[in-house]
Design a protein around this motif. Structure first.
Motif, PDB file in Angstrom:
ATOM      1  N   PRO A 163       0.827  -1.208   0.000  1.00 30.47           N
ATOM      2  CA  PRO A 163       0.000   0.000   0.000  1.00 30.47           C
ATOM      3  C   PRO A 163       0.862   1.259   0.000  1.00 30.47           C
ATOM      4  O   PRO A 163       2.079   1.213   0.199  1.00 30.47           O
ATOM      5  CB  PRO A 163      -0.763  -0.113   1.322  1.00 30.47           C
ATOM      6  N   ALA A 164       0.216   2.398  -0.264  1.00 25.13           N
ATOM      7  CA  ALA A 164       0.722   3.725   0.121  1.00 25.13           C
ATOM      8  C   ALA A 164       2.102   4.096  -0.412  1.00 25.13           C
ATOM      9  O   ALA A 164       2.857   4.758   0.282  1.00 25.13           O
ATOM     10  CB  ALA A 164       0.714   3.842   1.649  1.00 25.13           C
ATOM     11  N   GLU A 165       2.405   3.718  -1.639  1.00 28.00           N
ATOM     12  CA  GLU A 165       3.680   4.185  -2.202  1.00 28.00           C
ATOM     13  C   GLU A 165       3.644   5.690  -2.426  1.00 28.00           C
ATOM     14  O   GLU A 165       4.660   6.368  -2.314  1.00 28.00           O
ATOM     15  CB  GLU A 165       3.971   3.455  -3.518  1.00 28.00           C
ATOM     16  N   GLU A 166       2.450   6.219  -2.747  1.00 31.23           N
ATOM     17  CA  GLU A 166       2.315   7.650  -3.068  1.00 31.23           C
ATOM     18  C   GLU A 166       2.203   8.529  -1.825  1.00 31.23           C
ATOM     19  O   GLU A 166       2.045   9.739  -1.956  1.00 31.23           O
ATOM     20  CB  GLU A 166       1.070   7.862  -3.938  1.00 31.23           C
ATOM     21  N   HIS A 167       2.290   7.957  -0.658  1.00 26.92           N
ATOM     22  CA  HIS A 167       2.019   8.717   0.570  1.00 26.92           C
ATOM     23  C   HIS A 167       3.050   9.803   0.818  1.00 26.92           C
ATOM     24  O   HIS A 167       2.753  10.813   1.453  1.00 26.92           O
ATOM     25  CB  HIS A 167       1.963   7.757   1.763  1.00 26.92           C
ATOM     26  N   GLY A 168       4.265   9.583   0.357  1.00 27.57           N
ATOM     27  CA  GLY A 168       5.315  10.589   0.528  1.00 27.57           C
ATOM     28  C   GLY A 168       6.055  10.470   1.838  1.00 27.57           C
ATOM     29  O   GLY A 168       7.277  10.522   1.882  1.00 27.57           O
ATOM     30  N   VAL A 169       5.327  10.322   2.917  1.00 25.57           N
ATOM     31  CA  VAL A 169       5.904  10.053   4.242  1.00 25.57           C
ATOM     32  C   VAL A 169       5.095   8.910   4.854  1.00 25.57           C
ATOM     33  O   VAL A 169       3.957   8.654   4.457  1.00 25.57           O
ATOM     34  CB  VAL A 169       5.864  11.293   5.159  1.00 25.57           C
ATOM     35  N   ASN A 170       5.699   8.220   5.830  1.00 25.85           N
ATOM     36  CA  ASN A 170       5.022   7.071   6.452  1.00 25.85           C
ATOM     37  C   ASN A 170       4.488   6.130   5.375  1.00 25.85           C
ATOM     38  O   ASN A 170       3.320   5.727   5.383  1.00 25.85           O
ATOM     39  CB  ASN A 170       3.876   7.541   7.363  1.00 25.85           C
ATOM     40  N   SER A 171       5.335   5.783   4.456  1.00 25.71           N
ATOM     41  CA  SER A 171       4.923   5.060   3.258  1.00 25.71           C
ATOM     42  C   SER A 171       4.649   3.587   3.528  1.00 25.71           C
ATOM     43  O   SER A 171       4.995   3.039   4.576  1.00 25.71           O
ATOM     44  CB  SER A 171       6.009   5.162   2.188  1.00 25.71           C
ATOM     45  N   GLY A 172       4.029   2.939   2.532  1.00 26.16           N
ATOM     46  CA  GLY A 172       3.678   1.544   2.652  1.00 26.16           C
ATOM     47  C   GLY A 172       4.867   0.617   2.782  1.00 26.16           C
ATOM     48  O   GLY A 172       4.814  -0.374   3.528  1.00 26.16           O
ATOM     49  N   ALA A 173       5.940   0.903   2.048  1.00 25.13           N
ATOM     50  CA  ALA A 173       7.132   0.057   2.149  1.00 25.13           C
ATOM     51  C   ALA A 173       7.673   0.089   3.574  1.00 25.13           C
ATOM     52  O   ALA A 173       8.007  -0.952   4.158  1.00 25.13           O
ATOM     53  CB  ALA A 173       8.196   0.525   1.160  1.00 25.13           C
ATOM     54  N   ARG A 174       7.743   1.269   4.121  1.00 24.08           N
ATOM     55  CA  ARG A 174       8.248   1.414   5.491  1.00 24.08           C
ATOM     56  C   ARG A 174       7.318   0.728   6.482  1.00 24.08           C
ATOM     57  O   ARG A 174       7.763   0.061   7.425  1.00 24.08           O
ATOM     58  CB  ARG A 174       8.390   2.895   5.826  1.00 24.08           C
ATOM     59  N   ALA A 175       5.996   0.880   6.263  1.00 26.31           N
ATOM     60  CA  ALA A 175       5.027   0.268   7.172  1.00 26.31           C
ATOM     61  C   ALA A 175       5.122  -1.254   7.136  1.00 26.31           C
ATOM     62  O   ALA A 175       5.049  -1.914   8.180  1.00 26.31           O
ATOM     63  CB  ALA A 175       3.609   0.710   6.793  1.00 26.31           C
ATOM     64  N   MET A 176       5.303  -1.829   5.946  1.00 30.83           N
ATOM     65  CA  MET A 176       5.417  -3.281   5.845  1.00 30.83           C
ATOM     66  C   MET A 176       6.702  -3.769   6.510  1.00 30.83           C
ATOM     67  O   MET A 176       6.706  -4.795   7.197  1.00 30.83           O
ATOM     68  CB  MET A 176       5.381  -3.714   4.376  1.00 30.83           C
ATOM     69  N   THR A 218      20.619   3.041 -17.933  1.00 30.63           N
ATOM     70  CA  THR A 218      19.865   4.247 -18.238  1.00 30.63           C
ATOM     71  C   THR A 218      20.288   5.388 -17.327  1.00 30.63           C
ATOM     72  O   THR A 218      21.053   5.191 -16.381  1.00 30.63           O
ATOM     73  CB  THR A 218      18.350   3.972 -18.103  1.00 30.63           C
ATOM     74  N   GLY A 219      19.808   6.585 -17.598  1.00 31.74           N
ATOM     75  CA  GLY A 219      20.206   7.747 -16.820  1.00 31.74           C
ATOM     76  C   GLY A 219      19.558   7.791 -15.441  1.00 31.74           C
ATOM     77  O   GLY A 219      18.615   7.047 -15.141  1.00 31.74           O
ATOM     78  N   LEU A 220      20.091   8.653 -14.597  1.00 28.39           N
ATOM     79  CA  LEU A 220      19.504   8.887 -13.282  1.00 28.39           C
ATOM     80  C   LEU A 220      18.107   9.465 -13.430  1.00 28.39           C
ATOM     81  O   LEU A 220      17.826  10.224 -14.368  1.00 28.39           O
ATOM     82  CB  LEU A 220      20.366   9.861 -12.485  1.00 28.39           C
ATOM     83  N   LEU A 221      17.222   9.132 -12.502  1.00 28.98           N
ATOM     84  CA  LEU A 221      15.860   9.653 -12.495  1.00 28.98           C
ATOM     85  C   LEU A 221      15.651  10.492 -11.242  1.00 28.98           C
ATOM     86  O   LEU A 221      15.962  10.056 -10.139  1.00 28.98           O
ATOM     87  CB  LEU A 221      14.860   8.498 -12.524  1.00 28.98           C
ATOM     88  N   MET A 222      15.091  11.694 -11.429  1.00 30.18           N
ATOM     89  CA  MET A 222      14.915  12.595 -10.293  1.00 30.18           C
ATOM     90  C   MET A 222      13.646  12.304  -9.502  1.00 30.18           C
ATOM     91  O   MET A 222      13.415  12.911  -8.455  1.00 30.18           O
ATOM     92  CB  MET A 222      14.893  14.049 -10.776  1.00 30.18           C
ATOM     93  N   GLY A 223      12.826  11.378  -9.975  1.00 32.69           N
ATOM     94  CA  GLY A 223      11.678  10.959  -9.190  1.00 32.69           C
ATOM     95  C   GLY A 223      12.103  10.125  -7.993  1.00 32.69           C
ATOM     96  O   GLY A 223      13.229   9.617  -7.933  1.00 32.69           O
ATOM     97  N   SER A 224      11.192   9.964  -7.029  1.00 33.84           N
ATOM     98  CA  SER A 224      11.492   9.203  -5.817  1.00 33.84           C
ATOM     99  C   SER A 224      10.571   7.994  -5.723  1.00 33.84           C
ATOM    100  O   SER A 224       9.503   7.962  -6.338  1.00 33.84           O
ATOM    101  CB  SER A 224      11.334  10.081  -4.578  1.00 33.84           C
ATOM    102  N   GLU A 225      10.971   7.024  -4.911  1.00 34.51           N
ATOM    103  CA  GLU A 225      10.264   5.749  -4.867  1.00 34.51           C
ATOM    104  C   GLU A 225      10.545   5.073  -3.527  1.00 34.51           C
ATOM    105  O   GLU A 225      11.701   4.930  -3.126  1.00 34.51           O
ATOM    106  CB  GLU A 225      10.755   4.878  -6.027  1.00 34.51           C
ATOM    107  N   ASP A 226       9.481   4.678  -2.819  1.00 31.89           N
ATOM    108  CA  ASP A 226       9.704   4.130  -1.477  1.00 31.89           C
ATOM    109  C   ASP A 226      10.222   2.699  -1.489  1.00 31.89           C
ATOM    110  O   ASP A 226      10.543   2.146  -0.431  1.00 31.89           O
ATOM    111  CB  ASP A 226       8.451   4.269  -0.610  1.00 31.89           C
ATOM    112  N   PHE A 227      10.355   2.078  -2.663  1.00 33.03           N
ATOM    113  CA  PHE A 227      11.038   0.790  -2.746  1.00 33.03           C
ATOM    114  C   PHE A 227      12.467   0.912  -2.215  1.00 33.03           C
ATOM    115  O   PHE A 227      13.097  -0.079  -1.857  1.00 33.03           O
ATOM    116  CB  PHE A 227      11.049   0.304  -4.191  1.00 33.03           C
ATOM    117  N   ALA A 228      12.956   2.155  -2.147  1.00 33.59           N
ATOM    118  CA  ALA A 228      14.292   2.408  -1.592  1.00 33.59           C
ATOM    119  C   ALA A 228      14.432   1.827  -0.192  1.00 33.59           C
ATOM    120  O   ALA A 228      15.514   1.336   0.176  1.00 33.59           O
ATOM    121  CB  ALA A 228      14.565   3.912  -1.567  1.00 33.59           C
TER     122      ALA A 228
END
Length: 396
Positions: free
Chosen positions: A139-152, A333-343
């Motif tokens: 869940p909640a990848e788009e949350h920005g903070v307290n994200s789903g990856a972190r919660a799981m 591929t090149g660096l992407l300036m977007g962020s992703e909670d899979f990090a």
């Protein structure tokens, strides 16, 4: 790889393409925001149970994990797909457009979930692997903070459902469907949020000398922020500071008491990230003070940098080249300036986050856009990729 062994091909999922489209369109019609993915999670859990998976719900609030074992192999693999939608009014006009006003799958998570479900069904039917597969529907990848990856993760994801490596995928507008993009090491940026309130003294627009105008101070802050990257960060280090929100006042003859700004800050190294925080904070306070105003700052450190491990990325590249051919694989591929909670998951386990082209031109609408739609051509391709990755990683 033993040339005599057979692994999943895209053609193996061709017959499933129509069923996958139906699932994807069902999810698209019923988008759910972060930590509201009850209906989506129930659909995922139902399908997994039908196919013989051990299913655990409520992981990280609304996350679902499906587990399948085959053979006597000791290795395990984790694959993640995100499920949440965005608070956007859909403008696609599609027959399967969102039925929930103000909510939309504008980032393709409906496609990500469906591709993993397609792989799940194929793996359950064939079981040509030896070991354990954990499918993380997050869940909640788009949350920005307290994200789903972190919660799981905080809910014991990797202790309860351990894996030797973890993999994730995101669609990529601007590249042809079926094209895979990879990069080892740092790949997607850290993303921080800054909320600023400039406080002044409001009054009548005809008597500005009796006020402290926060709009003027805010305008100065906006312009000064343009120097943070240009004059404080090494030009060889990628960084972005964007003012996305500037709000003040309600009438043209009133000088307001305050003005609000919201920033998006992107970077790739801890040192640069800290330097940006330091300089933005100092600059905002000093600019406001120079106009007789004051500033309040809430600086939120968001998702960390996505860092792919070298060995797992090389393996993922090899699998893609086997599946679609080297011509449809971009290994660096090149660096992407977007962020992703899979990090957060990559901080816990080695692995790889990859991208899959979603289309060019009219078919390549940018994500987070009310006209965006996931490209259904990718459903059997992405499903076949995940299935083959599992078969290769857990090769008997």
């Amino acid at each position: 790889m033993d040339a005599k062994k057979s692994f999943c091909e895209v053609n193996d999922l061709t017959d499933a393409a129509e069923a996958l489209r139906a699932i994807r369109h069902q999810i698209h019609r019923h988008p759910e925001l972060a930590y509201e993915e009850v209906e989506t999670g129930a659909l995922v859990a139902q399908k997994l149970r039908e196919w013989g998976y051990e299913v655990t719900t409520g992981v990280g609030k609304t996350g679902v994990v499906g587990t399948l074992k085959a053979g006597d192999g000791k290795r395990s693999i984790g694959i993640r797909a995100d499920m949440d939608a965005l608070p956007i009014v859909e403008e696609t006009g599609l027959p399967y457009a969102s039925q929930h006003p103000g909510k939309m799958h504008a980032c393709g998570h409906d496609g990500h979930t469906t591709m993993l479900l397609g792989a799940a069904q194929y793996l359950a039917n064939t079981r040509r692997f030896s070991g354990t597969v954990h499918l993380y529907f997050q869940p909640a990848e788009e949350h920005g903070v307290n994200s789903g990856a972190r919660a799981m993760i905080e809910d014991g994801l990797f202790e309860r459902f351990p894996c030797d490596a973890v993999f994730g995928m995101h669609n990529h507008p601007g590249m042809p469907p079926g094209t895979f993009l990879f990069r080892d090491g740092p790949f997607m940026s850290a993303g921080d949020k800054v909320f600023i309130t400039i406080k002044g003294v409001g009054g009548h627009a005809a008597r500005p000398h009796l006020t402290v105008d926060p709009v003027v101070a805010a305008a100065s802050v906006v312009m000064a922020l343009q120097t943070v990257v240009a004059r404080n960060i090494d030009p060889t280090e990628p960084a972005v500071v964007t003012v996305g929100v500037l709000q003040a006042g309600t009438a043209n003859n009133v000088i307001s008491n305050s003005a609000k700004l919201e920033l998006s800050v992107r970077s790739f190294s801890p040192a640069v990230r800290e330097k940006l925080r330091q300089r933005i904070t100092e600059l905002v306070h000093d600019q406001a003070k120079s106009y007789g105003a004051s500033a309040e700052i809430e600086y939120i450190m968001g998702y960390p940098v996505v860092v792919n491990s070298e060995r797992e990325t090389e393996f993922a590249i090899q699998v893609a080249q086997e599946l679609v051919g080297p011509d449809k694989v971009v290994p660096h591929t090149g660096l992407l300036m977007g962020s992703e909670d899979f990090a957060y998951m990559l901080q816990q386990r080695p692995g790889c986050f990859l991208r899959l082209g979603n289309g060019e031109g009219e078919d390549g609408c940018m994500v987070h856009n009310p006209g965006y739609d996931f490209n259904d051509k990718n459903l059997p391709i992405g499903a076949a990729y995940w299935a083959r990755l599992v078969e290769r990683f857990l090769e008997p």
